[in-house]
Design a protein around this motif. Sequence first.
Motif, PDB file in Angstrom:
ATOM      1  N   LEU A  12       0.822  -1.205   0.000  1.00  0.00           N
ATOM      2  CA  LEU A  12       0.000   0.000   0.000  1.00  0.00           C
ATOM      3  C   LEU A  12       0.858   1.258   0.000  1.00  0.00           C
ATOM      4  CD1 LEU A  12      -2.776  -0.903   2.604  1.00  0.00           C
ATOM      5  CD2 LEU A  12      -2.910  -1.024   0.116  1.00  0.00           C
ATOM      6  N   ASP A  13       0.344   2.281  -0.656  1.00  0.00           N
ATOM      7  CA  ASP A  13       0.994   3.583  -0.662  1.00  0.00           C
ATOM      8  C   ASP A  13       0.979   4.177   0.750  1.00  0.00           C
ATOM      9  OD1 ASP A  13       1.784   6.014  -2.567  1.00  0.00           O
ATOM     10  OD2 ASP A  13       0.438   6.786  -1.025  1.00  0.00           O
ATOM     11  N   ASN A  14       1.993   4.971   1.067  1.00  0.00           N
ATOM     12  CA  ASN A  14       2.090   5.552   2.409  1.00  0.00           C
ATOM     13  C   ASN A  14       0.888   6.421   2.769  1.00  0.00           C
ATOM     14  OD1 ASN A  14       4.504   4.270   2.727  1.00  0.00           O
ATOM     15  ND2 ASN A  14       5.771   6.113   2.783  1.00  0.00           N
ATOM     16  N   THR A  15       0.299   7.086   1.778  1.00  0.00           N
ATOM     17  CA  THR A  15      -0.858   7.934   2.080  1.00  0.00           C
ATOM     18  C   THR A  15      -2.064   7.093   2.500  1.00  0.00           C
ATOM     19  OG1 THR A  15      -1.446   7.971  -0.273  1.00  0.00           O
ATOM     20  CG2 THR A  15      -0.158   9.820   0.572  1.00  0.00           C
ATOM     21  N   VAL A  16      -2.206   5.912   1.908  1.00  0.00           N
ATOM     22  CA  VAL A  16      -3.293   5.010   2.301  1.00  0.00           C
ATOM     23  C   VAL A  16      -3.022   4.452   3.693  1.00  0.00           C
ATOM     24  CG1 VAL A  16      -4.505   2.865   1.757  1.00  0.00           C
ATOM     25  CG2 VAL A  16      -3.857   4.434  -0.080  1.00  0.00           C
ATOM     26  N   ILE A  17      -1.778   4.071   3.952  1.00  0.00           N
ATOM     27  CA  ILE A  17      -1.415   3.565   5.282  1.00  0.00           C
ATOM     28  C   ILE A  17      -1.696   4.628   6.337  1.00  0.00           C
ATOM     29  CG2 ILE A  17       0.473   2.730   6.733  1.00  0.00           C
ATOM     30  CD1 ILE A  17       1.799   1.659   4.189  1.00  0.00           C
ATOM     31  N   SER A  18      -1.329   5.864   6.042  1.00  0.00           N
ATOM     32  CA  SER A  18      -1.571   6.962   6.975  1.00  0.00           C
ATOM     33  C   SER A  18      -3.062   7.129   7.250  1.00  0.00           C
ATOM     34  CB  SER A  18      -0.986   8.257   6.407  1.00  0.00           C
ATOM     35  OG  SER A  18      -1.198   9.338   7.285  1.00  0.00           O
ATOM     36  N   ALA A  19      -3.881   6.975   6.211  1.00  0.00           N
ATOM     37  CA  ALA A  19      -5.330   7.089   6.383  1.00  0.00           C
ATOM     38  C   ALA A  19      -5.870   5.965   7.264  1.00  0.00           C
ATOM     39  CB  ALA A  19      -6.016   7.066   5.019  1.00  0.00           C
ATOM     40  N   LEU A  20      -5.312   4.773   7.123  1.00  0.00           N
ATOM     41  CA  LEU A  20      -5.744   3.643   7.953  1.00  0.00           C
ATOM     42  C   LEU A  20      -5.340   3.856   9.412  1.00  0.00           C
ATOM     43  CD1 LEU A  20      -4.892   0.669   5.559  1.00  0.00           C
ATOM     44  CD2 LEU A  20      -7.111   1.755   5.944  1.00  0.00           C
ATOM     45  N   ILE A  21      -4.164   4.435   9.626  1.00  0.00           N
ATOM     46  CA  ILE A  21      -3.730   4.750  10.990  1.00  0.00           C
ATOM     47  C   ILE A  21      -4.665   5.784  11.610  1.00  0.00           C
ATOM     48  CG2 ILE A  21      -1.911   5.845  12.362  1.00  0.00           C
ATOM     49  CD1 ILE A  21       0.129   4.635  10.417  1.00  0.00           C
ATOM     50  N   GLU A  22      -4.991   6.805  10.845  1.00  0.00           N
ATOM     51  CA  GLU A  22      -5.886   7.851  11.345  1.00  0.00           C
ATOM     52  C   GLU A  22      -7.237   7.262  11.740  1.00  0.00           C
ATOM     53  OE1 GLU A  22      -8.122  11.797   9.581  1.00  0.00           O
ATOM     54  OE2 GLU A  22      -6.087  11.355   8.906  1.00  0.00           O
ATOM     55  N   ALA A  23      -7.726   6.320  10.936  1.00  0.00           N
ATOM     56  CA  ALA A  23      -8.998   5.669  11.260  1.00  0.00           C
ATOM     57  C   ALA A  23      -8.882   4.866  12.552  1.00  0.00           C
ATOM     58  CB  ALA A  23      -9.420   4.764  10.106  1.00  0.00           C
ATOM     59  N   ALA A  24      -7.773   4.167  12.724  1.00  0.00           N
ATOM     60  CA  ALA A  24      -7.573   3.366  13.937  1.00  0.00           C
ATOM     61  C   ALA A  24      -7.515   4.246  15.182  1.00  0.00           C
ATOM     62  CB  ALA A  24      -6.291   2.547  13.810  1.00  0.00           C
ATOM     63  N   LEU A  25      -6.941   5.423  15.054  1.00  0.00           N
ATOM     64  CA  LEU A  25      -6.818   6.321  16.206  1.00  0.00           C
ATOM     65  C   LEU A  25      -8.177   6.823  16.689  1.00  0.00           C
ATOM     66  CD1 LEU A  25      -3.666   8.434  15.210  1.00  0.00           C
ATOM     67  CD2 LEU A  25      -3.817   6.516  16.817  1.00  0.00           C
ATOM     68  N   ARG A  26      -9.189   6.756  15.828  1.00  0.00           N
ATOM     69  CA  ARG A  26     -10.529   7.162  16.269  1.00  0.00           C
ATOM     70  C   ARG A  26     -11.120   6.182  17.274  1.00  0.00           C
ATOM     71  NH1 ARG A  26     -11.250   8.645  10.875  1.00  0.00           N
ATOM     72  NH2 ARG A  26     -12.499   6.803  10.425  1.00  0.00           N
ATOM     73  N   LEU A  27     -10.496   5.014  17.407  1.00  0.00           N
ATOM     74  CA  LEU A  27     -10.965   4.016  18.367  1.00  0.00           C
ATOM     75  C   LEU A  27     -10.387   4.235  19.765  1.00  0.00           C
ATOM     76  CD1 LEU A  27     -10.705   0.841  16.105  1.00  0.00           C
ATOM     77  CD2 LEU A  27     -12.790   2.033  16.798  1.00  0.00           C
TER      78      LEU A  27
END
Length: 207
Positions: free
Chosen positions: A49-64
């Motif tokens: 995965l591209d780093n921008t997609v990985i970053s978006a997935l991390i951001e989503a996880a942090l909402r938990l």
Amino acid sequence: MLSATADNPAQPYAGIPRALITPVFRMACRLRFKNPDVETLLNYVNTRLDNTVISALIEAALRLLPPESTPEGKAKAIERMQQKQEWALLHEVSFIDQVRGFGHQFLTESEQKQKQLCPTPDIRFHEPVLIQGHLCHWIEYKSYFGFKSNPFITSKDKKQFKRYASELGPGAVVYKLGYETEHMTATEINFFREAEVLHLLGKIVRV
């Protein structure tokens, strides 16, 4: 590398398979209390995965993460939210300006509200346009990566999109960073990545 942008926007984009999204998001969730960045996450999981997609997935996880309880923590959370909203608005305005620059005639969300129209997608075309063979009366722009497990987002978005389709007819959802394949099923709603939509709409310039 599966990029969030398009090396060749003339080529159709079909999304990223869930099998590639799930392990990265799961690891981001496991590491969320450590507030990981992309480099840290890549020490734990191998991905194309591209780093921008990985970053978006991390951001989503942090909402938990649990809500901040201290005054300082709450203030920082508010500041982060404001920054995200400003970033999202900046990219939304840029997308809308580019579509308008191609000569397409439409009402923006604020223009629809001024006319007391409802519902109010980001773009409501005066005349529907064809995007990859799909008739679209409206466009809703999302500045993030669309995926099924996105906490608190996917179910809310689906309800919003279905209302647009029910009341305005078929339309399009455009994700800046792309989306997970089959992340959402809804009739009369088509999903695209920003780069391809701008390429396609630019080819049918209105005068």
